[in-house]
Design an enzyme around this catalytic site. Structure first.
Site, PDB file in Angstrom:
ATOM      1  CE  LYS A 137       0.120   1.914   3.202  1.00  0.00           C
ATOM      2  NZ  LYS A 137       1.761   2.681   3.780  1.00  0.00           N
ATOM      3  CE1 TYR A 221      -1.561   0.613   7.253  1.00  0.00           C
ATOM      4  CE2 TYR A 221      -0.570   2.593   7.155  1.00  0.00           C
ATOM      5  CZ  TYR A 221      -0.593   1.217   7.021  1.00  0.00           C
ATOM      6  OH  TYR A 221       0.429   0.189   6.796  1.00  0.00           O
TER       7      TYR A 221
END
Ligand code: NAD
Length: 369
Positions: A137, A221
């Site tokens: 990510k 996140y």
């Protein structure tokens, strides 16, 4: 107080039993895959902090996969890894020789752990070499880059997953369960804050390599967690404003911090901030019948402190990365869909693109997911 049913010790205990017993054991997470009797080989691309500190060690705890090679700019580092992890030096590749992975049958999965701006190049090279791909990510810098990775994996008929390790963490699984079963009602109000203090200018503050500032690295996140709390929904609208730059010498071409809101279908709202100039790691979701709060280390690997309106949660923390990689290996061996596919990484980039547009225009921007 609730105890997890997948403690690491329990997990290892279960998977070390005989294959015949396991095939009949409904609690064996990977019975189908084990029946094939082989560990898949993973090659890590980029041997920086995350590979060295987390993924390498996790690959010593995995059951269905093991470290079988590396792609690195440093031959010397590669040789040290070969010694530490017991794979042949022939399995050390450079970024320029990744195409030769196609000739290595011992490597099944390529895990891209380089700076964000290189994810598309390395993930596409891996797919072209016929390897399944895990990409860290944020999946890439833009939705267009995400699309190019997804297309390359489809064309090569390989599986693609994103390093969203929290899907395998018991606290975040509980968040997803609560969102689905609505024990606390539907979550309508979410808040998050994630940051750390950056005092020099690494690649994370270089737009070409990072794609942006903390919203890319840390804000993602909260975005992902809020979508979990919204039971997998994508926000319809966002608003955003950049923090004033207190260190323009570091943050010359990326934001130093960002405040933003996400409005979900049904009216749930998440209010969040991320910054490279303060420390925070918190997330909270509230419904009309209760709440869950990740008070400390909300999105990290260990030390999570999580409270709810019914009392604190107390799960045994697993090795998230080992579970994540074993789960992907199981998806390959059993031909199942991963719960963290490229489309999830792409969704988060679509939200990030809308946040940047909202910050630039001052408007309320529709998410084009
Ligand atoms: P890092 O800087 O420690 O490592 C990056 C690696 O890429 C290094 O080995 C470096 O040599 C290599 N590299 C290759 N080409 C490079 C170039 N042109 N410029 C700079 N480095 C280059 O970074 P990291 O913290 O290991 O992060 C790597 C990736 O992993 C990032 O995408 C990050 O977002 C992701 N990450 C994910 C998690 C997680 O919890 N899922 C945690 C940390 C990092």
């Amino acid at each position: 107080m609730k105890k997890t049913s997948i403690s690491r010790r329990g997990f290892i205990g279960r998977v070390s039993l005989g294959a015949a017993i396991m095939a009949a054991n409904p609690f064996d997470l990977f019975a189908g895959a084990r029946a094939q009797g082989r560990q898949l080989g993973i090659a890590l691309v980029g041997l920086g902090k995350y590979s060295t500190g987390q993924l390498g060690p996790a690959l010593k705890q995995t059951t269905l996969c093991k470290l079988a090679g590396v792609v690195t700019g440093s031959r010397e580092k590669g040789e040290q890894w070969a010694k530490d992890y017991g794979f042949p030096v022939q399995h050390i590749y450079s970024y320029d020789t990744m195409h030769q992975l196609a000739d290595n049958p011992d490597i099944d999965i390529v895990y891209v752990v380089t700076p964000n701006g290189l994810h598309a190049t390395h993930a596409i090279a891996a797919a072209k070499a016929g390897k399944h791909v895990i990409c860290e990510k944020p999946m890439a810098r833009t939705v267009a880059e995400c699309d190019s990775i997804i297309s390359a994996c489809r064309a090569a008929k390989v599986k693609l997953s994103i390093g969203y390790r929290l899907h395998f963490d018991p606290y975040h699984k509980e968040l997803m369960r609560l969102a689905k079963e609505k024990d606390f009602g539907a979550f309508t109000k979410m808040t998050g804050d994630r940051g750390f203090i950056m005092s020099n200018k690494p690649w994370r503050a270089d737009k070409k390599l990072a794609g942006g500032g903390p919203i890319m690295d840390l804000g993602v996140y909260i975005i992902h967690g809020a979508c979990m709390a919204a039971d997998g929904a994508t926000p319809l609208w966002v608003t955003a404003s950049e923090h004033p730059k207190t260190h323009p010498e570091i943050f010359s071409d990326v934001e130093e911090g960002m405040n933003w809101t996400m409005e979900f279908p049904g009216g749930a709202v998440c209010t969040a901030q991320t910054s490279y100039q303060h420390s925070a790691d918190r997330f909270r979701a509230e419904g009309d019948k209760g709440w869950i709060e990740f008070k400390e280390h909300a999105f990290t690997y260990r030390g999570m402190v999580v409270d709810t309106s019914r009392g604190p949660l107390n799960f045994t923390p697993p090795n998230q990365q080992a579970l994540q990689m074993d789960h992907f290996a199981d998806c390959i061996l059993s031909n199942k869909e991963t719960p963290v596919p490229g489309e999830l990484g792409r969704r988060d980039l679509a939200i990030i693109e809308a946040i940047y547009k909202a910050a630039a225009t001052g408007g309320r921007v529709a998410v084009q997911a």
